[in-house]
Enzyme design. Sequence first.
Site, PDB file in Angstrom:
ATOM      1  N   CYS A  39      -9.186   4.245   3.007  1.00 42.55           N
ATOM      2  CA  CYS A  39      -7.864   3.705   3.314  1.00 42.55           C
ATOM      3  C   CYS A  39      -7.894   2.194   3.098  1.00 42.55           C
ATOM      4  O   CYS A  39      -8.868   1.661   2.549  1.00 42.55           O
ATOM      5  CB  CYS A  39      -7.423   4.075   4.734  1.00 42.55           C
ATOM      6  SG  CYS A  39      -8.452   3.375   6.051  1.00 42.55           S
ATOM      7  N   ASN A  54     -10.362   0.544   6.281  1.00 44.32           N
ATOM      8  CA  ASN A  54     -11.485   1.329   6.803  1.00 44.32           C
ATOM      9  C   ASN A  54     -11.684   1.113   8.301  1.00 44.32           C
ATOM     10  O   ASN A  54     -12.810   1.143   8.803  1.00 44.32           O
ATOM     11  CB  ASN A  54     -12.793   1.014   6.026  1.00 44.32           C
ATOM     12  CG  ASN A  54     -13.934   1.995   6.284  1.00 44.32           C
ATOM     13  OD1 ASN A  54     -15.104   1.611   6.205  1.00 44.32           O
ATOM     14  ND2 ASN A  54     -13.648   3.239   6.594  1.00 44.32           N
ATOM     15  N   CYS A 106      -8.750   2.336  10.520  1.00 40.30           N
ATOM     16  CA  CYS A 106      -7.829   3.261  11.196  1.00 40.30           C
ATOM     17  C   CYS A 106      -7.972   4.700  10.697  1.00 40.30           C
ATOM     18  O   CYS A 106      -8.527   5.547  11.388  1.00 40.30           O
ATOM     19  CB  CYS A 106      -6.379   2.819  11.022  1.00 40.30           C
ATOM     20  SG  CYS A 106      -5.992   1.226  11.792  1.00 40.30           S
ATOM     21  N   ARG A 107      -7.459   4.963   9.493  1.00 38.86           N
ATOM     22  CA  ARG A 107      -7.378   6.347   9.034  1.00 38.86           C
ATOM     23  C   ARG A 107      -8.691   6.905   8.515  1.00 38.86           C
ATOM     24  O   ARG A 107      -9.105   8.010   8.905  1.00 38.86           O
ATOM     25  CB  ARG A 107      -6.307   6.472   7.930  1.00 38.86           C
ATOM     26  CG  ARG A 107      -4.897   6.269   8.422  1.00 38.86           C
ATOM     27  CD  ARG A 107      -3.937   6.048   7.284  1.00 38.86           C
ATOM     28  NE  ARG A 107      -4.135   4.752   6.640  1.00 38.86           N
ATOM     29  CZ  ARG A 107      -3.466   4.319   5.573  1.00 38.86           C
ATOM     30  NH1 ARG A 107      -2.553   5.091   5.024  1.00 38.86           N
ATOM     31  NH2 ARG A 107      -3.705   3.123   5.071  1.00 38.86           N
ATOM     32  N   SER A 108      -9.358   6.179   7.615  1.00 37.57           N
ATOM     33  CA  SER A 108     -10.548   6.771   6.983  1.00 37.57           C
ATOM     34  C   SER A 108     -11.724   6.993   7.943  1.00 37.57           C
ATOM     35  O   SER A 108     -12.438   7.993   7.779  1.00 37.57           O
ATOM     36  CB  SER A 108     -10.958   5.990   5.730  1.00 37.57           C
ATOM     37  OG  SER A 108     -11.167   4.632   6.004  1.00 37.57           O
ATOM     38  N   ASP A 116      -0.242   4.757   7.411  1.00 36.92           N
ATOM     39  CA  ASP A 116      -0.999   3.708   8.090  1.00 36.92           C
ATOM     40  C   ASP A 116      -0.469   3.526   9.525  1.00 36.92           C
ATOM     41  O   ASP A 116       0.687   3.150   9.714  1.00 36.92           O
ATOM     42  CB  ASP A 116      -0.812   2.410   7.290  1.00 36.92           C
ATOM     43  CG  ASP A 116      -1.735   1.302   7.750  1.00 36.92           C
ATOM     44  OD1 ASP A 116      -2.395   1.465   8.799  1.00 36.92           O
ATOM     45  OD2 ASP A 116      -1.798   0.274   7.057  1.00 36.92           O
TER      46      ASP A 116
HETATM   47  C1  WE7 Z   1      -3.946  -3.733   7.913  1.00 39.31           C
HETATM   48  C2  WE7 Z   1      -3.737  -2.371   8.025  1.00 39.31           C
HETATM   49  C3  WE7 Z   1      -4.813  -1.554   8.452  1.00 39.31           C
HETATM   50  C4  WE7 Z   1      -1.949  -3.290   7.330  1.00 39.31           C
HETATM   51  N1  WE7 Z   1      -6.003  -2.106   8.751  1.00 39.31           N
HETATM   52  N2  WE7 Z   1      -5.147  -4.244   8.220  1.00 39.31           N
HETATM   53 CL1  WE7 Z   1      -3.301  -7.697   7.512  1.00 39.31          CL
HETATM   54  C5  WE7 Z   1      -4.265  -6.971   6.257  1.00 39.31           C
HETATM   55  C6  WE7 Z   1      -4.066  -7.361   4.929  1.00 39.31           C
HETATM   56  C7  WE7 Z   1      -4.842  -6.785   3.907  1.00 39.31           C
HETATM   57  C8  WE7 Z   1      -5.787  -5.851   4.239  1.00 39.31           C
HETATM   58  C9  WE7 Z   1      -5.940  -5.478   5.575  1.00 39.31           C
HETATM   59 CL2  WE7 Z   1      -7.068  -4.313   5.872  1.00 39.31          CL
HETATM   60  C10 WE7 Z   1      -5.224  -6.045   6.618  1.00 39.31           C
HETATM   61  C11 WE7 Z   1      -5.399  -5.658   8.055  1.00 39.31           C
HETATM   62  C12 WE7 Z   1      -6.150  -3.418   8.641  1.00 39.31           C
HETATM   63  N3  WE7 Z   1      -4.653  -0.230   8.561  1.00 39.31           N
HETATM   64  N4  WE7 Z   1      -2.479  -2.109   7.657  1.00 39.31           N
HETATM   65  N5  WE7 Z   1      -2.818  -4.282   7.479  1.00 39.31           N
HETATM   66  C13 WE7 Z   1      -0.596  -3.416   6.855  1.00 39.31           C
HETATM   67  C14 WE7 Z   1       0.341  -2.457   7.212  1.00 39.31           C
HETATM   68  C15 WE7 Z   1       1.666  -2.554   6.771  1.00 39.31           C
HETATM   69  C16 WE7 Z   1       2.082  -3.599   5.968  1.00 39.31           C
HETATM   70  C17 WE7 Z   1       1.152  -4.571   5.600  1.00 39.31           C
HETATM   71  C18 WE7 Z   1      -0.170  -4.483   6.028  1.00 39.31           C
HETATM   72  C19 WE7 Z   1      -1.105  -5.564   5.589  1.00 39.31           C
END
Ligand code: WE7
Length: 158
Positions: A13, A16, A18-20, A130
């Site tokens: 995901c 890595n 939440c979902r995966s 997500d």
């Molecule tokens: C998430 C995420 C998730 C969103 N886990 N993050 Cl702040 C951001 C930006 C780029 C990569 C990551 Cl991993 C993250 C932190 C971690 N499941 N979901 N961000 C998410 C959800 C909806 C709209 C925009 C984002 C960045």
Amino acid sequence: MAATGTKSVLFVCLGNICRSPIAEAVFRKMATDSGVVDKWVIDSGATSDWNVGSSPDARGLACLRKHGIETSHRARQVTNEDFMSFEYILGMDDSNMSELNRRSSLVKNNPAKVELLGSYDPQNQRIIKDPYYGSDEDFEKVYEQCLRCCKAFLEKNS
Ligand code: WE7
């Protein structure tokens, strides 16, 4: 190279966390309970490098614990080598899929089958959304989807 008869799956995901990790932990529990865990290499990874080294989201850990599942996974990013070593690479949503297909195209002649985990859902809910900005209920829904999909995926590969 994996031993003969070894199967492998990498759940992917965005971060890595939440979902995966939920999908990975659910699948490992299922393979363990079915007595086939030794036949599998099971891992999860991120398309992004944002959370590398982090534990899964506390809400995901609580959800798993509620269902009697523990995990010690730490977030990692998908690598080019993953496309050479994993038989299956399973994404959660369309954004994961386009990123995985783009990455796959950079690794010539790789054998990995890049698929949506939700394509295995007997209830046909193809996207595992997500839950990052969601509620405990959204994590529970992710868990239920992973349960249905992992069961069908394991049956297909048994
Ligand atoms: C998430 C995420 C998730 C969103 N886990 N993050 Cl702040 C951001 C930006 C780029 C990569 C990551 Cl991993 C993250 C932190 C971690 N499941 N979901 N961000 C998410 C959800 C909806 C709209 C925009 C984002 C960045």
